[in-house]
Design a protein around this motif. Structure first.
Motif, PDB file in Angstrom:
ATOM      1  N   GLY A  15      63.978 -76.065  30.403  1.00 13.90           N
ATOM      2  CA  GLY A  15      64.984 -76.809  29.658  1.00 13.90           C
ATOM      3  C   GLY A  15      66.112 -75.880  29.206  1.00 13.90           C
ATOM      4  N   MET A  16      65.712 -74.702  28.747  1.00 12.65           N
ATOM      5  CA  MET A  16      66.695 -73.728  28.285  1.00 12.65           C
ATOM      6  C   MET A  16      67.597 -73.285  29.442  1.00 12.65           C
ATOM      7  N   LEU A  17      66.950 -72.970  30.565  1.00 15.81           N
ATOM      8  CA  LEU A  17      67.736 -72.560  31.733  1.00 15.81           C
ATOM      9  C   LEU A  17      68.677 -73.669  32.174  1.00 15.81           C
ATOM     10  N   GLY A  18      68.166 -74.911  32.117  1.00 11.71           N
ATOM     11  CA  GLY A  18      68.992 -76.050  32.509  1.00 11.71           C
ATOM     12  C   GLY A  18      70.229 -76.154  31.635  1.00 11.71           C
ATOM     13  N   MET A  19      70.044 -76.006  30.324  1.00 11.10           N
ATOM     14  CA  MET A  19      71.181 -76.089  29.410  1.00 11.10           C
ATOM     15  C   MET A  19      72.191 -74.986  29.702  1.00 11.10           C
ATOM     16  N   ILE A  20      71.673 -73.807  29.965  1.00 10.64           N
ATOM     17  CA  ILE A  20      72.565 -72.686  30.260  1.00 10.64           C
ATOM     18  C   ILE A  20      73.372 -72.976  31.522  1.00 10.64           C
ATOM     19  N   LEU A  90      69.094 -52.545  21.030  1.00 15.74           N
ATOM     20  CA  LEU A  90      70.064 -51.931  21.947  1.00 15.74           C
ATOM     21  C   LEU A  90      70.545 -52.938  22.978  1.00 15.74           C
ATOM     22  N   PHE A  91      69.592 -53.729  23.488  1.00 12.12           N
ATOM     23  CA  PHE A  91      69.960 -54.708  24.510  1.00 12.12           C
ATOM     24  C   PHE A  91      70.930 -55.735  23.940  1.00 12.12           C
ATOM     25  N   GLN A  92      70.610 -56.267  22.752  1.00 17.14           N
ATOM     26  CA  GLN A  92      71.508 -57.202  22.076  1.00 17.14           C
ATOM     27  C   GLN A  92      72.899 -56.598  21.953  1.00 17.14           C
ATOM     28  N   ALA A  93      72.923 -55.344  21.525  1.00 15.47           N
ATOM     29  CA  ALA A  93      74.212 -54.691  21.273  1.00 15.47           C
ATOM     30  C   ALA A  93      75.043 -54.656  22.551  1.00 15.47           C
ATOM     31  N   LEU A  94      74.396 -54.333  23.666  1.00 11.27           N
ATOM     32  CA  LEU A  94      75.133 -54.230  24.927  1.00 11.27           C
ATOM     33  C   LEU A  94      75.666 -55.592  25.373  1.00 11.27           C
ATOM     34  N   ILE A  95      74.791 -56.597  25.354  1.00 14.03           N
ATOM     35  CA  ILE A  95      75.198 -57.927  25.817  1.00 14.03           C
ATOM     36  C   ILE A  95      76.314 -58.485  24.936  1.00 14.03           C
ATOM     37  N   CYS A  96      76.150 -58.333  23.620  1.00  8.18           N
ATOM     38  CA  CYS A  96      77.167 -58.874  22.707  1.00  8.18           C
ATOM     39  C   CYS A  96      78.506 -58.176  22.921  1.00  8.18           C
ATOM     40  N   LEU A  97      78.475 -56.882  23.169  1.00 11.94           N
ATOM     41  CA  LEU A  97      79.732 -56.178  23.384  1.00 11.94           C
ATOM     42  C   LEU A  97      80.424 -56.704  24.640  1.00 11.94           C
ATOM     43  N   VAL A  98      79.641 -56.881  25.696  1.00 16.04           N
ATOM     44  CA  VAL A  98      80.213 -57.370  26.951  1.00 16.04           C
ATOM     45  C   VAL A  98      80.857 -58.740  26.737  1.00 16.04           C
ATOM     46  N   PHE A 395      81.647 -71.491  28.439  1.00 16.41           N
ATOM     47  CA  PHE A 395      81.274 -70.628  29.571  1.00 16.41           C
ATOM     48  C   PHE A 395      80.776 -69.270  29.067  1.00 16.41           C
ATOM     49  N   ALA A 396      81.566 -68.681  28.172  1.00 13.33           N
ATOM     50  CA  ALA A 396      81.200 -67.343  27.686  1.00 13.33           C
ATOM     51  C   ALA A 396      79.876 -67.391  26.919  1.00 13.33           C
ATOM     52  N   LEU A 397      79.681 -68.453  26.133  1.00 16.53           N
ATOM     53  CA  LEU A 397      78.429 -68.575  25.390  1.00 16.53           C
ATOM     54  C   LEU A 397      77.265 -68.789  26.349  1.00 16.53           C
ATOM     55  N   GLY A 398      77.515 -69.568  27.414  1.00 13.44           N
ATOM     56  CA  GLY A 398      76.481 -69.781  28.421  1.00 13.44           C
ATOM     57  C   GLY A 398      76.110 -68.475  29.110  1.00 13.44           C
ATOM     58  N   LEU A 399      77.141 -67.702  29.411  1.00 11.48           N
ATOM     59  CA  LEU A 399      76.900 -66.404  30.058  1.00 11.48           C
ATOM     60  C   LEU A 399      76.104 -65.491  29.125  1.00 11.48           C
ATOM     61  N   PHE A 400      76.446 -65.543  27.848  1.00 10.06           N
ATOM     62  CA  PHE A 400      75.718 -64.765  26.845  1.00 10.06           C
ATOM     63  C   PHE A 400      74.239 -65.150  26.860  1.00 10.06           C
ATOM     64  N   ALA A 401      73.979 -66.476  26.825  1.00  8.76           N
ATOM     65  CA  ALA A 401      72.589 -66.948  26.810  1.00  8.76           C
ATOM     66  C   ALA A 401      71.875 -66.539  28.093  1.00  8.76           C
ATOM     67  N   LEU A 402      72.575 -66.635  29.207  1.00  7.88           N
ATOM     68  CA  LEU A 402      71.954 -66.293  30.488  1.00  7.88           C
ATOM     69  C   LEU A 402      71.552 -64.820  30.520  1.00  7.88           C
ATOM     70  N   LEU A 403      72.482 -63.957  30.142  1.00  3.43           N
ATOM     71  CA  LEU A 403      72.192 -62.514  30.135  1.00  3.43           C
ATOM     72  C   LEU A 403      71.027 -62.211  29.190  1.00  3.43           C
ATOM     73  N   LEU A 404      71.065 -62.887  28.053  1.00  2.00           N
ATOM     74  CA  LEU A 404      70.031 -62.660  27.053  1.00  2.00           C
ATOM     75  C   LEU A 404      68.655 -63.065  27.587  1.00  2.00           C
ATOM     76  N   VAL A 405      68.590 -64.280  28.137  1.00  2.00           N
ATOM     77  CA  VAL A 405      67.304 -64.791  28.622  1.00  2.00           C
ATOM     78  C   VAL A 405      66.831 -63.959  29.812  1.00  2.00           C
ATOM     79  N   ALA A 406      67.764 -63.622  30.697  1.00  2.00           N
ATOM     80  CA  ALA A 406      67.385 -62.804  31.853  1.00  2.00           C
ATOM     81  C   ALA A 406      66.801 -61.479  31.385  1.00  2.00           C
ATOM     82  N   GLY A 407      67.459 -60.874  30.401  1.00  2.00           N
ATOM     83  CA  GLY A 407      66.974 -59.600  29.882  1.00  2.00           C
ATOM     84  C   GLY A 407      65.618 -59.738  29.231  1.00  2.00           C
ATOM     85  N   LEU A 408      65.484 -60.801  28.420  1.00  2.00           N
ATOM     86  CA  LEU A 408      64.217 -60.993  27.718  1.00  2.00           C
ATOM     87  C   LEU A 408      63.077 -61.246  28.696  1.00  2.00           C
ATOM     88  N   ARG A 409      63.411 -61.872  29.808  1.00  6.08           N
ATOM     89  CA  ARG A 409      62.384 -62.232  30.773  1.00  6.08           C
ATOM     90  C   ARG A 409      62.060 -61.063  31.710  1.00  6.08           C
TER      91      ARG A 409
END
Lengths: 427, 255
Positions: A15-20, A90-98, A395-409
């Motif tokens: 569901g989360m991936l679908g929303m993203i 650290l990961f959060q910091a990198l993704i948020c900066l991007v 779009f940017a928020l979706g990309l943020f969520a995608l990077l975050l979830v991909a990293g977490l996974r």
């Protein structure tokens, strides 16, 4: 596995991936329009030249700097208790900066000329300094992330095949099995990176505050307290995001982990209280000082502006009072879900904080009568983001969520239990 | 106070040398021919083009606004010059007051200081604040920083859906003769009054000065304290906008 409910439960994860995915698809329409048509598709103007995008830019830079500063608890100050949070921070910091930099990129009138800042300097500009700090900061973050996860990447690569194997090898930069000496050296380098990182992160977000604080033309911005407020609220937002991610994306089975979360909650709560204090100081001094533009801006934010509801509902109720209640109550402050929820409500509330920094101070034409002197939609002192501005933001928020979830996974961001197990098996 | 261009710094050193040399020469000649009344070179600070606007003569006709728009081919929403209006008093004691506002070409501009790429700068030779359209990245920091709201962003809008011959003609601004095309500078850039730099180069006055019906505007070197502009300024009550900020605008209003 130490993965939490949002990663373990297949339905929730899908569901989360679908929303993203939906966000990215809808948002990309906005991106295409923005880049083919230019800034005419925005509702910005010459009276209010900065809006939603710049608001989100400082929002994400704040998240990044806050997250990074929290990571130094582990890698510089060596607080054992918070060790499992280091990589995530650290990961959060990198993704948020991007993502923050993506918002600036979208916002530029000539985005493809961004490289100009590296070949054409003006050392009097705070923004110029900031851009160089961002670059230094991104290098530090990438180096630190590589160092803390290098061994895991190597081990992961050994277990996987095909593309994943290659990617993990690449992320480990083809590191060999470490000797104790190499590990020791890596820890030292990590500490040095962290030590350089502390002033850098302070410059990154305090400096972002200074972009506004040096504008003497706008009394609401022109305050030495501004960079400090930026830093404190950055720490609050970084802590909030970490609470949310840690609570819902990791399992937190052991009492130590829950204890650690409670500790993070206390820290975030304390910072939130400090943030509230600073906000009160800034507001009260402003009202007492009675400088017309300053008071008018404050009144716009709190009482008679069209977005005054955002101040009371998002900033005060959701962003401050609700999490403070959770952090202060005995039961809730120990519940993982409640802490995660508090983190989420902080992260949501701070959006309004950022918007209220950027927009109201601009919504007041400096010269009286200016907006009546010449009538044009671009010379109005009112602003509501256009559809394209919203779509690109989605779009940017979706990309943020995608990077975050991909990293977490896919990345070993939790406690390095996996690595410990693997090395044990190896030996 | 703060110089924002490298050329400016170089020039400052040069003027410094020139001045010290000149004073040295003056001192030497004075010593050599003690009683003679050696004419000292005028100790002007560097040239600063600016304007004097006589508010008693301004009738609020906006001819300046319009001539500026047509001279510089500015699109909708970009107005280098506006006339602020204010109605004061109540009938029968009522009047309207007008305040034309071009760019102030400040001695200490807030805008040039904040530009991250140095695209906007103050010209050393005449003190005009200009923008290098090809360097400007369109971040709009200068617009937020200007205390006079004198900067405008070119969003790329047009007056006519199908461009007229005028819309297609080359803009003389900065003498760069640009054709207005989607995505090309100055679209996506900040724009501002240049005191009609392209006209000054030809020995003409800025368009707004030329067109002013009441002859309320005077153009010239405001750094020349013995020049014609100061002849007016010194004889009348005058003001500059937002003196409290210390920007030292180069536009003087006669009251």
């Amino acid at each position: 596995m130490d993965q939490g409910i949002l990663l373990q439960n297949r339905t929730l994860f899908r569901g989360m991936l679908g929303m993203i995915l939906v966000a990215l698809v809808i948002g990309s329409i906005g991106m295409v329009i923005r880049f083919s048509e230019g800034l005419r598709v925005t509702n910005l103007g010459s009276i209010i030249p900065w809006g939603l995008w710049v608001g989100f830019y400082i929002y994400f830079i704040g998240l990044s700097a806050g997250s990074f500063l929290l990571s130094t608890l582990v890698y510089v100050f060596r607080l054992e208790k918070y060790e499992p949070l280091g990589r995530l921070a650290l990961f959060q910091a990198l993704i948020c900066l991007v993502i923050g930099l993506l918002f600036v990129f979208i916002d530029l009138g000539h985005p493809w000329r961004f490289y100009m800042v590296y070949i054409s300097q003006n050392w009097h500009s705070v923004l110029e300094w900031e851009i160089h700090f961002y670059l230094l900061y991104i290098v530090l973050l990438a180096a630190e992330l590589h160092l803390v996860m290098r061994e895991d990447f190597r081990l992961l690569a050994e277990r996987k095949r095909g593309v994943r194997r290659f990617v993990y090898r690449l992320l480990s930069l083809w590191a060999d099995a470490p000797t104790p000496r190499i590990r020791e050296r890596a820890a030292t380098v990590l500490k040095v990176c962290g030590i350089i990182g502390i002033p850098t992160a302070i410059a990154v977000h305090g400096g972002t505050g200074a972009i506004f604080a040096v504008v003497k033309a706008r009394p609401y911005w022109y305050s030495s307290l501004f960079p400090v407020i930026f830093l404190v609220s950055a720490l609050v937002s970084g802590g909030g995001l970490m609470l949310f991610l840690r609570a819902f994306f990791f399992s937190n089975e052991t009492p130590e982990e829950r204890d650690m979360l409670a500790g993070l909650g206390k820290m975030t709560g304390g910072l939130l209280a400090l943030d509230l204090l600073l906000l009160s100081i800034e507001t009260l001094v402003g009202f007492y000082g009675d400088i017309p533009e300053h008071v008018a801006t404050l009144r716009m934010i709190m009482f008679n502006g069209r977005y005054a509801w955002a101040f009371w509902i998002l900033q005060v109720a959701i962003g401050t009072i609700l999490p403070l209640i959770i952090f202060l109550s005995g039961r809730a402050s120990r519940s993982v879900a409640a802490l995660g929820f508090a983190g989420l409500s902080i992260v949501v509330g701070i959006v309004s904080v950022r918007m209220n920094i950027v927009i109201p101070a601009l919504a007041l034409a400096i010269l009286p009568g200016l907006t009546e002197a010449y009538h044009n939609i671009r010379l109005d002192a009112v602003y509501a983001p256009s559809l394209v501005e919203w779509l690109t933001t989605i779009f940017a928020l979706g990309l943020f969520a995608l990077l975050l979830v991909a990293g977490l996974r896919l990345l070993p961001l939790g406690k390095n239990r996996f690595w410990q197990r693997a090395t044990l098996a190896e030996e | 106070m703060h110089d924002t261009t490298r050329t400016r710094k170089k020039m400052d050193r040069r003027t410094f040398l020139k001045r010290s040399l000149a004073s040295g020469v003056a001192a030497a000649t004075a010593a050599a021919a003690a009683p003679s009344n050696a004419a000292e070179p005028k100790a002007h600070p560097s040239k600063q083009l600016g304007m004097v606007i006589d508010l008693k003569k301004c009738i609020g006709c906006n001819a300046c606004t319009i001539s500026c728009k047509s001279e510089n081919h500015t699109p909708p929403g970009v107005v280098y010059n506006v006339v602020l209006e204010e109605e004061v008093g109540e009938y029968p004691y009522v009047s309207r007051r007008f305040l034309p506002r071009p760019c102030m070409h400040c001695k200490n501009p807030s805008c040039t200081k904040v530009c991250p790429v140095g695209a906007t700068y103050k010209r050393e030779e005449d003190g005009i604040v200009v923008i290098d359209y090809d360097r400007c990245i369109g971040c709009r920091y200068c617009i937020a920083a200007c205390p006079y709201d004198a900067r405008y962003f070119d969003f790329g809008e047009e007056y006519n859906a199908t461009p007229t011959a005028f819309d297609q003609s080359l803009s003389p601004e900065y003498g760069e003769l640009r054709k207005r095309r989607k995505g090309r500078s100055p679209i996506g850039n900040t724009r501002k009054c240049t005191l009609c730099l392209h006209r000054i180069k030809k020995g003409l006055q800025p368009a707004c000065v030329d067109t002013c019906l009441g002859r309320a505007r005077y153009f010239g070197d405001v750094a020349d304290k013995q020049g014609p502009l100061w002849q007016m300024i010194s004889r009348r009550s005058h003001m500059r906008l937002r003196e409290d900020l210390g920007n030292e605008p180069s536009v003087y209003y006669l009251l």
